[in-house]
Design an enzyme around this catalytic site. Structure first.
Site, PDB file in Angstrom:
ATOM      1  N   LYS A  98       7.479   5.229   6.613  1.00  0.00           N
ATOM      2  CA  LYS A  98       7.357   3.859   6.121  1.00  0.00           C
ATOM      3  C   LYS A  98       8.756   3.356   5.756  1.00  0.00           C
ATOM      4  O   LYS A  98       9.494   4.025   5.019  1.00  0.00           O
ATOM      5  CB  LYS A  98       6.457   3.886   4.874  1.00  0.00           C
ATOM      6  CG  LYS A  98       5.709   2.613   4.580  1.00  0.00           C
ATOM      7  CD  LYS A  98       4.708   2.892   3.441  1.00  0.00           C
ATOM      8  CE  LYS A  98       3.950   1.677   3.029  1.00  0.00           C
ATOM      9  NZ  LYS A  98       3.159   1.917   1.818  1.00  0.00           N
TER      10      LYS A  98
HETATM   11  O1  G3P Z   1       1.128   0.450  -0.551  1.00  0.00           O
HETATM   12  C1  G3P Z   1       1.530  -0.860  -0.559  1.00  0.00           C
HETATM   13  C2  G3P Z   1       0.588  -1.809  -1.249  1.00  0.00           C
HETATM   14  O2  G3P Z   1      -0.731  -1.566  -0.879  1.00  0.00           O
HETATM   15  C3  G3P Z   1       0.815  -1.969  -2.715  1.00  0.00           C
HETATM   16  O3  G3P Z   1      -0.203  -2.686  -3.345  1.00  0.00           O
HETATM   17  O4  G3P Z   1      -1.351  -3.396  -5.397  1.00  0.00           O
HETATM   18  O5  G3P Z   1       1.016  -2.566  -5.532  1.00  0.00           O
HETATM   19  O6  G3P Z   1       0.497  -4.789  -4.528  1.00  0.00           O
HETATM   20  P1  G3P Z   1       0.010  -3.398  -4.779  1.00  0.00           P
END
Ligand code: G3P
Length: 211
Positions: free
Chosen positions: A83
């Site tokens: 990633k």
């Molecule tokens: O893994 C990346 C993403 O899904 C992060 O989500 O909830 O931290 O905005 P969030």
């Protein structure tokens, strides 16, 4: 549509993989930090729990160091997806890894123009963050519409992996739009099973059966 879990919690992953409905895992530096483990150990353990792709994020911001980190992560298991952030260096890294048939997930995508660049860099997955766009008053799902339309126009092979999902509705709407993958927190995955009429119906069947 594939369902990935967005988690680095080994116990959660173990529990939910028992459903046989999980196609892969995504992690990020915040989730790894929350797990309390060392990134290489955590990723290696997760890779042993699932056969699908496990996204492991580089933390460097320059291309050269990203490549060195990627090499270490790729040595852990065959199902590692690298990633990288949607930056110029991240896309250089994506292009180089993709040329060598390495699976790459380009993350932190917040616009259609960024998604076009990720596809041109040969990304296996692009991760648009719907929840974080909603958080700043935009409609995150509009971005998914745009990317799916653009990728279809040009038959780009990059898969749209909807990230930063805040609830079941994001999952349903992503599926309606035709996204390839959703990566969801464990709480949302559990909620997908629930409907009050299922509980009510089951209780009625069980009580009728006992009468
Ligand atoms: O893994 C990346 C993403 O899904 C992060 O989500 O909830 O931290 O905005 P969030």
């Amino acid at each position: 549509m594939k369902i990935f879990l967005d988690s680095a919690d080994i116990n959660e992953i173990k529990e939910l993989c028992k459903t046989n409905l999980i196609d892969g895992i995504t992690t990020n530096p915040s989730l790894i930090a929350k797990s309390g483990g060392n990134i290489l150990d955590v990723i290696k353990e997760i890779c042993g729990l699932v056969s699908g792709p496990v996204s492991a994020e580089v933390t460097a911001i320059d291309h050269k160091t990203m490549m060195m980190e990627a090499e270490k992560l790729l040595n852990l298991a065959e199902n590692v997806t690298i990633k990288v952030p949607l930056t110029s260096d991240g896309l250089l890294t994506c292009k180089e890894l993709s040329k060598n048939n390495v699976s790459v997930n380009v993350t932190l995508c917040f616009s259609a123009s960024q998604a076009i660049l990720a596809a041109k860099a040969g990304a296996t997955f692009v991760s648009p963050f719907v929840g974080r766009l909603d958080d700043i008053g935009q409609n995150g799902l509009d971005l998914i519409y745009d990317i799916v339309e653009i990728y279809n126009n040009y038959n780009y092979k990059t898969q749209v992996l909807v990230a930063s999902i805040r609830g079941v509705n994001h999952v349903i709407e992503s599926a309606k739009i035709g996204a390839d993958v959703v990566t969801i927190p464990t709480k949302t995955f559990k909620e997908m099973f629930n409907h009050p009429l299922t509980d009510k119906g089951l209780n009625a069947f069980l009580s009728d059966w006992q009468d």
